[in-house]
Write an enzyme that holds these catalytic residues in place. Structure first.
Site, short mmCIF file in Angstrom:
data_model
loop_
_atom_site.label_atom_id
_atom_site.label_comp_id
_atom_site.label_asym_id
_atom_site.label_seq_id
_atom_site.Cartn_x
_atom_site.Cartn_y
_atom_site.Cartn_z
N ARG A 34 -65.00 -20.55 73.32
CA ARG A 34 -65.08 -20.04 71.96
C ARG A 34 -64.00 -20.70 71.09
O ARG A 34 -64.24 -21.09 69.95
CB ARG A 34 -64.88 -18.52 71.97
CG ARG A 34 -64.70 -17.87 70.61
CD ARG A 34 -65.96 -17.95 69.75
NE ARG A 34 -65.75 -17.44 68.40
CZ ARG A 34 -65.36 -18.17 67.37
NH1 ARG A 34 -65.15 -19.47 67.51
NH2 ARG A 34 -65.20 -17.64 66.18
N PHE A 35 -62.85 -20.82 71.68
CA PHE A 35 -61.68 -21.38 71.01
C PHE A 35 -61.95 -22.84 70.63
O PHE A 35 -61.65 -23.28 69.52
CB PHE A 35 -60.54 -21.27 72.02
CG PHE A 35 -59.21 -21.70 71.52
CD1 PHE A 35 -58.63 -21.08 70.44
CD2 PHE A 35 -58.52 -22.71 72.16
CE1 PHE A 35 -57.37 -21.46 70.01
CE2 PHE A 35 -57.27 -23.09 71.75
CZ PHE A 35 -56.70 -22.47 70.66
N ASN A 36 -62.58 -23.59 71.54
CA ASN A 36 -62.85 -25.00 71.28
C ASN A 36 -63.81 -25.19 70.11
O ASN A 36 -63.72 -26.19 69.39
CB ASN A 36 -63.41 -25.68 72.53
CG ASN A 36 -62.32 -25.84 73.59
OD1 ASN A 36 -61.13 -25.89 73.26
ND2 ASN A 36 -62.71 -25.91 74.84
N GLU B 198 -49.52 -24.46 81.49
CA GLU B 198 -50.22 -23.33 80.85
C GLU B 198 -51.31 -22.88 81.83
O GLU B 198 -52.49 -23.09 81.60
CB GLU B 198 -50.82 -23.78 79.51
CG GLU B 198 -51.43 -22.66 78.68
CD GLU B 198 -52.12 -23.18 77.41
OE1 GLU B 198 -52.18 -24.40 77.20
OE2 GLU B 198 -52.62 -22.34 76.63
N HIS C 9 -45.66 -24.03 76.27
CA HIS C 9 -46.05 -22.93 77.18
C HIS C 9 -45.18 -22.83 78.42
O HIS C 9 -44.48 -21.86 78.60
CB HIS C 9 -47.54 -23.01 77.57
CG HIS C 9 -48.46 -22.84 76.42
ND1 HIS C 9 -48.61 -21.65 75.77
CD2 HIS C 9 -49.26 -23.72 75.76
CE1 HIS C 9 -49.47 -21.80 74.77
NE2 HIS C 9 -49.87 -23.05 74.74
N ASP D 93 -48.80 -20.99 68.39
CA ASP D 93 -49.89 -21.81 68.88
C ASP D 93 -51.01 -21.98 67.84
O ASP D 93 -51.02 -22.97 67.12
CB ASP D 93 -50.44 -21.23 70.20
CG ASP D 93 -50.96 -22.31 71.14
OD1 ASP D 93 -50.76 -23.50 70.84
OD2 ASP D 93 -51.58 -21.97 72.17
N ASP D 94 -51.92 -21.03 67.76
CA ASP D 94 -53.08 -21.15 66.87
C ASP D 94 -53.32 -19.84 66.11
O ASP D 94 -54.38 -19.23 66.23
CB ASP D 94 -54.33 -21.48 67.70
CG ASP D 94 -54.10 -22.69 68.57
OD1 ASP D 94 -54.13 -23.81 68.03
OD2 ASP D 94 -53.86 -22.52 69.78
#
Ligand SMILES: [Zn+2]
Length: 511
Positions: A238-240, A355, A380, A437-438
């Site tokens: 989903r993140f990608n 990570e 990380h 991070d994001d």
């Protein structure tokens, strides 16, 4: 381990009971002959617990004094514990500790769920109501050392500004998620047919509703990705998607110099209009699924960019989900290339490494390669505490680890944040910084939410303002700024800090 202890033949004949009671840290492995003693030298291997008094045990007073001293020593090793707070800071410290203790004790004693450690998707609204959050939000937190630029701008800006621009297209994929992209004319994609956002918005009955739906679909926050997207890998998938959504409008592929120049100009424009913003620098990053040749070429490009923009392009990193993708070792030849030419050509590395939860695997060993390749910081470093030799090296050399607690939780490394793998290192004053991070993808504010969970979940109940202040100081200390830049940022930060303390005491000490 003390070799002499192991070689001492008398130890092997000593009864096991004596071993177990002999000292504080004894690990007994199976049989008397294989007793292993850690952290002992020969003088501490005695029959009884070493006491400062001869011939008798502690009386109560002595016991309490010894207890206090041991506790203070232990607490004194934590990140921020050595900072001396001035009178005003001590008042603010008291305010923070009071609420921290109340929240913790309520959950511990009443045995109710401890909200700050729950999934960010459940704790976000709650945490924003606390005084601690409000104080941290106002606190000057120094520098954010680990952010990915497609995920910094807020969701509001993305929906209310970016998607209102010309040539922005949207499509809804098979999972019902809206993707955004920009094209001169969109490609045909039956699985996700592209439509012009402005046209769709014009057709909508309510613009507010349209924007709201788009926002909900783009954001992670509507739902907990770990449950909704089936664990770590689902969350990453989903993140990608988020990162696939940004391309150049007319399909032009610009070179890296163009990109660096664009970021540099944008930064300079922003600093010119926001004098209390110190600036930004970039780290070029490659993707861990690319070929060896592609990465080797990128490293050469990074060398060229360093020469052209020595004060702006800091170095090189490799990103994307570490677990299934290529380890650093796969790209070794390309990564060794700069220093093989000459040390002057060195490209500073800022590797994401460790990570992962997969101990002893190729991905776990990225930490080894990051260190051998002289990484400036580690992104990380989640697995670091499992590698004592590497952890020692990180501490000795002052290689900062960029800890992104909410990212780690959202992407499935840890559920209850109190079990975050960095807790022992924070308790031992490792060179650590907190970053985000994001943040835009899960609608966190850059730094504030991560600082909040670091404060409530990753540090001890007795760690207050000193912990937060040290994190801010660390972020400047371990930044890749020049010495002069660090000094001016520190003095700029100090002025803001003093004002913040003053204001926060005024605002929060009345109640
Ligand atoms: Zn990252």
């Amino acid at each position: 381990m003390d070799e002499q202890v192991l070689r001492d033949p008398s130890l092997k004949t000593r009864p096991i009971v004596a071993m177990v009671t002999a000292s504080t840290v004894v690990v007994v492995a199976a049989m008397v002959t294989t007793v292993v003693i850690l952290n002992l030298d020969s003088t501490t291997v005695t029959e009884a617990t070493p006491l400062p008094f001869s011939g008798r045990g502690y009386n109560r007073e002595e016991y309490m004094a010894a207890r206090q001293s041991l506790l203070a020593k232990d607490q004194g090793r934590a990140l921020g514990a050595k900072l001396k707070l001035n009178a005003k800071e001590q008042i603010l410290n008291g305010i923070l500790l009071k609420e921290k203790k109340e929240i913790m004790e309520k959950a511990r004693v009443d045995r109710v769920l401890y909200t700050p450690a729950l999934s960010f998707f459940k704790s976000k609204d709650w945490m924003e109501k606390t005084d601690t959050f409000k104080i941290i939000r106002k606190m000057p937190k120094g520098a954010a050392l680990h952010l990915h630029e497609p995920a910094i701008a807020s969701m509001d800006w993305l929906v209310k500004n970016l998607t209102y621009r010309p040539n922005i297209y949207m499509c809804t994929n098979k999972q019902g998620l809206i993707l955004i992209n920009t094209f001169q004319s969109p490609p045909s994609d039956p699985d996700c047919p592209w439509k012009l956002v402005s046209a769709e918005r014009a057709k909508a009955q309510s613009i507010e509703e349209f924007d709201h739906t788009m926002r909900r679909s783009l954001s992670f926050i509507k739902t907990d990705p770990l449950t909704s997207f089936n664990g770590t890998n689902g969350a990453w998938d989903r993140f990608n998607l988020w990162f696939q959504q940004y391309t150049e409008i007319d399909g032009t592929v610009h070179n890296a110099t163009f990109g660096a120049e664009m970021y540099k100009n944008a930064t300079e424009m922003f600093v010119a209009t926001h004098p209390d913003f110190f600036g930004a620098k970039i780290i070029m990053s490659g993707l861990r699924f690319k070929s060896k040749k592609d990465i080797a070429d990128e490293v050469k490009t990074a060398m060229a960019l360093r020469r052209k923009f020595p004060d702006f392009v800091l170095g090189y990193d490799l990103v994307a989900q570490e677990d299934p993708l290529n380890p650093l070792l796969f790209y070794l030849d390309g990564l060794l290339f700069p220093t093989q030419q000459s040390l002057d050509n060195a490209v500073p590395y800022f590797f994401h490494a460790g990570e992962t939860k997969w101990e002893g695997t190729d991905v776990d060993e990225n930490l080894i390669d990051a260190l051998l390749l002289n990484t400036t910081r580690i992104g990380h470093g989640y697995a670091l505490a499992k590698h004592p030799e590497l952890a020692d090296l990180v501490k000795e050399r002052g290689i900062a680890v960029e800890v992104n607690p909410i990212s780690n939780q959202v992407l499935g490394l840890v559920e209850d944040l109190r079990n975050h793998a960095m807790v022992p290192l924070l308790a031992d004053d490792f060179p650590l910084v907190i970053s985000s991070d994001d943040p835009a993808t899960w609608e966190a504010l850059p730094l504030t939410h991560d600082f909040f969970v670091a404060f409530m979940d990753l540090s001890s109940q007795d760690m207050g303002l000193g912990f937060l202040k040290q994190l801010a100081i660390n972020s400047i200390r371990y930044s890749a700024l020049s010495k002069n830049e660090k000094e001016s940022l520190m003095s700029m930060w100090q002025i803001k800090w003093d004002k913040f303390v003053e204001d926060a005491v005024d605002q929060f000490s009345s109640g």
